[in-house]
Write a protein that holds these residues in place. Structure first.
Motif, PDB file in Angstrom:
ATOM      1  N   GLU A   1       0.827  -1.208   0.000  1.00 50.62           N
ATOM      2  CA  GLU A   1       0.000   0.000   0.000  1.00 50.62           C
ATOM      3  C   GLU A   1       0.865   1.264   0.000  1.00 50.62           C
ATOM      4  O   GLU A   1       0.515   2.268  -0.634  1.00 50.62           O
ATOM      5  CB  GLU A   1      -0.969   0.001   1.189  1.00 50.62           C
ATOM      6  CG  GLU A   1      -0.387  -0.404   2.519  1.00 50.62           C
ATOM      7  CD  GLU A   1      -0.577  -1.875   2.820  1.00 50.62           C
ATOM      8  OE1 GLU A   1      -1.155  -2.211   3.857  1.00 50.62           O
ATOM      9  OE2 GLU A   1      -0.125  -2.694   1.993  1.00 50.62           O
TER      10      GLU A   1
ATOM     11  N   TRP B   1     -10.459  -9.541   4.176  1.00 48.99           N
ATOM     12  CA  TRP B   1     -10.154  -8.424   3.283  1.00 48.99           C
ATOM     13  C   TRP B   1     -11.127  -7.237   3.396  1.00 48.99           C
ATOM     14  O   TRP B   1     -10.674  -6.088   3.533  1.00 48.99           O
ATOM     15  CB  TRP B   1     -10.067  -8.901   1.831  1.00 48.99           C
ATOM     16  CG  TRP B   1      -9.891  -7.729   0.911  1.00 48.99           C
ATOM     17  CD1 TRP B   1     -10.845  -7.058   0.222  1.00 48.99           C
ATOM     18  CD2 TRP B   1      -8.671  -7.034   0.659  1.00 48.99           C
ATOM     19  NE1 TRP B   1     -10.317  -6.005  -0.463  1.00 48.99           N
ATOM     20  CE2 TRP B   1      -8.970  -5.956  -0.214  1.00 48.99           C
ATOM     21  CE3 TRP B   1      -7.355  -7.208   1.074  1.00 48.99           C
ATOM     22  CZ2 TRP B   1      -8.009  -5.073  -0.667  1.00 48.99           C
ATOM     23  CZ3 TRP B   1      -6.389  -6.327   0.611  1.00 48.99           C
ATOM     24  CH2 TRP B   1      -6.712  -5.276  -0.250  1.00 48.99           C
TER      25      TRP B   1
ATOM     26  N   ALA C   1      -9.768  -3.570   4.246  1.00 47.62           N
ATOM     27  CA  ALA C   1      -9.825  -2.471   3.271  1.00 47.62           C
ATOM     28  C   ALA C   1     -10.396  -1.205   3.910  1.00 47.62           C
ATOM     29  O   ALA C   1      -9.970  -0.087   3.599  1.00 47.62           O
ATOM     30  CB  ALA C   1     -10.656  -2.886   2.061  1.00 47.62           C
TER      31      ALA C   1
ATOM     32  N   ILE D   1      -6.461   2.175  -2.620  1.00 51.21           N
ATOM     33  CA  ILE D   1      -7.250   1.031  -2.157  1.00 51.21           C
ATOM     34  C   ILE D   1      -7.819   0.264  -3.348  1.00 51.21           C
ATOM     35  O   ILE D   1      -7.833  -0.971  -3.377  1.00 51.21           O
ATOM     36  CB  ILE D   1      -8.373   1.503  -1.208  1.00 51.21           C
ATOM     37  CG1 ILE D   1      -7.754   2.151   0.036  1.00 51.21           C
ATOM     38  CG2 ILE D   1      -9.273   0.336  -0.807  1.00 51.21           C
ATOM     39  CD1 ILE D   1      -8.748   2.842   0.941  1.00 51.21           C
TER      40      ILE D   1
ATOM     41  N   GLU E   1      -6.941  -3.722  -4.519  1.00 50.64           N
ATOM     42  CA  GLU E   1      -7.912  -4.755  -4.870  1.00 50.64           C
ATOM     43  C   GLU E   1      -7.580  -5.386  -6.220  1.00 50.64           C
ATOM     44  O   GLU E   1      -7.694  -6.591  -6.406  1.00 50.64           O
ATOM     45  CB  GLU E   1      -9.322  -4.165  -4.884  1.00 50.64           C
ATOM     46  CG  GLU E   1      -9.834  -3.789  -3.492  1.00 50.64           C
ATOM     47  CD  GLU E   1     -11.298  -3.381  -3.518  1.00 50.64           C
ATOM     48  OE1 GLU E   1     -11.867  -3.268  -4.626  1.00 50.64           O
ATOM     49  OE2 GLU E   1     -11.872  -3.177  -2.442  1.00 50.64           O
TER      50      GLU E   1
ATOM     51  N   ASP F   1      -4.653  -7.730  -5.867  1.00 50.04           N
ATOM     52  CA  ASP F   1      -4.858  -8.824  -4.936  1.00 50.04           C
ATOM     53  C   ASP F   1      -5.070 -10.124  -5.703  1.00 50.04           C
ATOM     54  O   ASP F   1      -6.161 -10.658  -5.783  1.00 50.04           O
ATOM     55  CB  ASP F   1      -6.071  -8.520  -4.050  1.00 50.04           C
ATOM     56  CG  ASP F   1      -6.344  -9.655  -3.087  1.00 50.04           C
ATOM     57  OD1 ASP F   1      -5.374 -10.311  -2.673  1.00 50.04           O
ATOM     58  OD2 ASP F   1      -7.522  -9.900  -2.777  1.00 50.04           O
TER      59      ASP F   1
END
Length: 644
Positions: free
Chosen positions: A35, A79, A83, A95, A99, A102
């Motif tokens: 992140e 998750w 988040a 964010i 995703e 991921d």
């Protein structure tokens, strides 16, 4: 000693022995998670239609282990909540990108490229070390970098670091570049603990590591890119603090970091145990299962039982778990048991030198390397060296023999031969040294009369082609059938020959059968190191032979499932010869002595010579030469059993 040793676990195992902590001298390293990286460089994937894995529904993969599946299920459930916790510190864009990224399967090489550009443009001088799991990722990132005009300049030195790369390239990794030139090393976990590159300041941790496991239920090795452990991550971070304060970028998010295992699974719990079991018996340490149950990390009962079964099948142990005469010899050889058996049979059958070449290569590694961008040319040279033998094993033999001849002519010829054929002189020298050690051991225990692998008395059959068949005596998992370029094994059905094999693109086989050294499941089940073998080779070296009638026609079978139709006279001749060969080999194993090849009237010599005649006659028939009795064998069924 280790920076990441689980000292408490070892201390407890050794009766709560004392521990000593010695502070290290490393510089501080600042760490960033995925992140942080995405926010810092404003990254957005080019493909923006990916659905995160937590929205896809969790799939239980055939390759997954139960503990891995549990971790992925926990990740999926956690998750959405995780988040929401990101919203206070990171932008909506970050964010959203998290995703998209991921995805448990792939490493985003475009993200790594963007991060390298950021470091180069925004950070101070210092080498960059990128950790990736395997060759495909390393090659892919190297291609991305070289496609950028910026990295083609003489301000950068880009060094891929992998066992398939030429050694001469890999030595550059330790050289400090001149001022104004930045070194970028793209490596597997070899750069984690095995070597130290002391001018690294920036580490990019791809978060994955290739790990082998052994599936005892299916009797197959597996290899997949797994998430690193916390110990791996700590070691990778430590690479950045050798010369001054550094930075480490981990390409996984904080939720993933919280679910990482503390340590990798110990090797004793994820590899075959045959060699270890033999060591336990030769050292007289008691029952195998009982001894291993007292290990720091005991392997499963299934893994131990399977190893013992394999050793019994190999005739290294008897049913009461006692070492046989063969088992004693195999335990004293510093190789896996099936390769040890190959070495002994090579000595007994008079084809020592080429068999030792094959054994050394399978124990260590083959001498071929693959330079970046020249993969197809390297494959072509390998196929040329195979000389249409349809054998990876004989390709290695041809390569080593060519190198030995070039070396005899002088250093310039040796260098040219290696360069033209994509061969590593260092690896070839290592194989040469290993062969000498094997031969010396064989002489000490009485199988040969000289420690020279090329001793003529130990190589009377090295030119007959028999050494191509001796491999069957030591084969680990055995035989596979080819039908119209498709390949099958009895246990797995359809499989794939590994792309680096000289047989990978072959569609004109003389026979239906191949022998392989190793099968491993990655994206498919791949077969490594395979050789085409004739029916007579199967019959003499493949297992138990039986004769039966099928619809009134005499058949001869190997281990009940490889069935050939045959004239009755030939079937009984083969079975008798096979029985004589087994008796001969068993006697030689029990009382080691070189075969007297000068006495052509001796039973030993007569039996082996008869077998050689049958095999070589059949091979001549298959390639258009004289077709003797041996060429009359026909497969009883043309379709593979896997199709039934």
């Amino acid at each position: 000693m280790s920076a990441t040793l689980n000292a408490e676990k070892f201390s407890k195992y050794f009766g709560n022995c004392p521990m000593i902590h010695i502070p290290g001298l490393a510089f501080p390293v600042e760490e960033f998670l995925l992140e942080d990286v995405v926010e810092m460089i404003g990254y957005r994937p080019k493909t923006q239609n990916q659905r995160p894995s937590w929205k896809k529904g969790f799939m239980q993969g055939r390759n997954s282990r139960p503990e891995k599946e549990e971790k992925e299920a926990e990740y999926k459930e956690s998750w959405p909540c995780y988040a929401r916790t990101l919203q206070d510190r990171y932008s909506e864009s970050t964010i959203e990108v998290l995703e998209m990224l991921d995805n448990d399967e792939k490493i985003d090489l475009e993200l790594i490229l963007a991060l390298i550009r950021h470091i180069v443009l925004q950070e101070e001088e210092g080498a960059i070390l990128v950790f990736l799991p395997g060759w495909d990722n390393i090659s892919g990132l190297n291609d991305l970098l070289m496609a950028q005009q910026m990295f083609k300049s003489d301000r950068f030195v880009i060094i891929p670091l992998h066992s398939l790369m030429p050694t001469v390239n890999q030595t550059q990794v330790f050289k400090r570049p001149p001022p104004g030139v930045r070194k970028i090393v793209i490596a597997t976990n070899i750069a984690e603990t095995s070597i130290t590159i002391d001018d690294v300041v920036y580490v990019i941790d791809g978060g994955k590591i290739k790990e082998t496991h052994f599936d005892t239920q299916n009797n197959i090795s597996t290899m997949a890119a797994e998430w690193v452990s916390l110990a791996n991550a700590k070691q990778r971070k430590g690479r950045a603090g050798r010369v001054r304060p550094g930075k480490c970028y981990h390409l996984y998010n904080k939720l993933r970091a919280s679910l990482l295992d503390a340590y990798q699974l110990p090797e004793i719990m994820r590899t075959p145990l045959e060699e270890l079991c033999l060591q336990i018996k030769i050292l007289d340490l008691g029952a195998i299962a009982d001894f291993l149950s007292r290990a720091l990390d005991p392997p499963t009962e299934e893994a131990v039982s399977l190893a013992i079964k394999h050793l019994v099948d190999l005739n290294a142990l008897d049913q009461s778990e006692t070492l046989t005469s063969l088992g004693v010899h195999l335990a004293r050889l510093p190789v896996e048991p099936h390769i040890g058996k190959l070495i002994l049979f090579g000595a007994l059958l008079g084809c020592l030198d080429p068999v030792l070449t094959i054994a050394a290569s399978l124990s260590f590694k083959d001498p071929f390397f693959i330079p970046m961008g020249k993969e197809k040319m390297a494959d072509m040279k390998r196929r040329t060296l195979s000389r249409n033998s349809k054998s990876d094993h004989l390709t290695i033999v041809n390569a080593v023999q060519g190198w030995e001849e070039a070396k005899r002519r002088g250093q310039r010829y040796e260098r040219e031969f290696c360069w033209e054929n994509f061969l590593s002189a260092n690896t070839l020298q290592m194989l040469h040294n290993m062969k000498g050690q094997f031969a010396e051991h064989l002489m000490k225990v009485g199988f040969v009369s000289s420690k020279d692998p090329k001793d003529p008395k130990a190589n009377v059959n090295s030119g007959s082609g028999l050494y191509g068949e001796a491999w069957g005596s030591g084969g680990r998992a055995g035989w596979l059938v080819t039908v119209r370029s498709k390949v099958y094994t009895q246990a797995d059905g359809k499989v794939v020959i590994h792309p680096k094999s000289v047989n990978a693109e072959e569609n004109q086989f003389n026979y239906t059968w191949l022998v392989y050294h190793l099968k491993m499941r990655t994206t498919s089940i791949f077969l490594y190191d395979c050789t085409e073998v004739s029916p007579f080779s199967l019959l003499f070296f493949g297992g138990n032979v039986s004769i039966q009638k099928d619809e009134g026609q005499e058949t001869i079978a190997v281990d009940q499932w490889i069935v050939f139709r045959s004239p009755e006279r030939i079937a009984h001749l083969v079975k008798s010869l096979k029985r004589e060969l087994d008796v001969l080999l068993e006697e030689k194993i029990r009382n080691p002595a070189p075969v007297d090849w000068n006495n052509r009237e001796s039973k030993d010599c007569a039996v082996i010579t008869a077998i050689i005649d049958l095999i070589t006659t059949q091979e001549k028939g298959a390639t258009g030469g004289y077709q003797g009795e041996g060429a009359r064998f026909l497969l009883a069924r043309e379709e593979p059993w896997a199709a039934d």
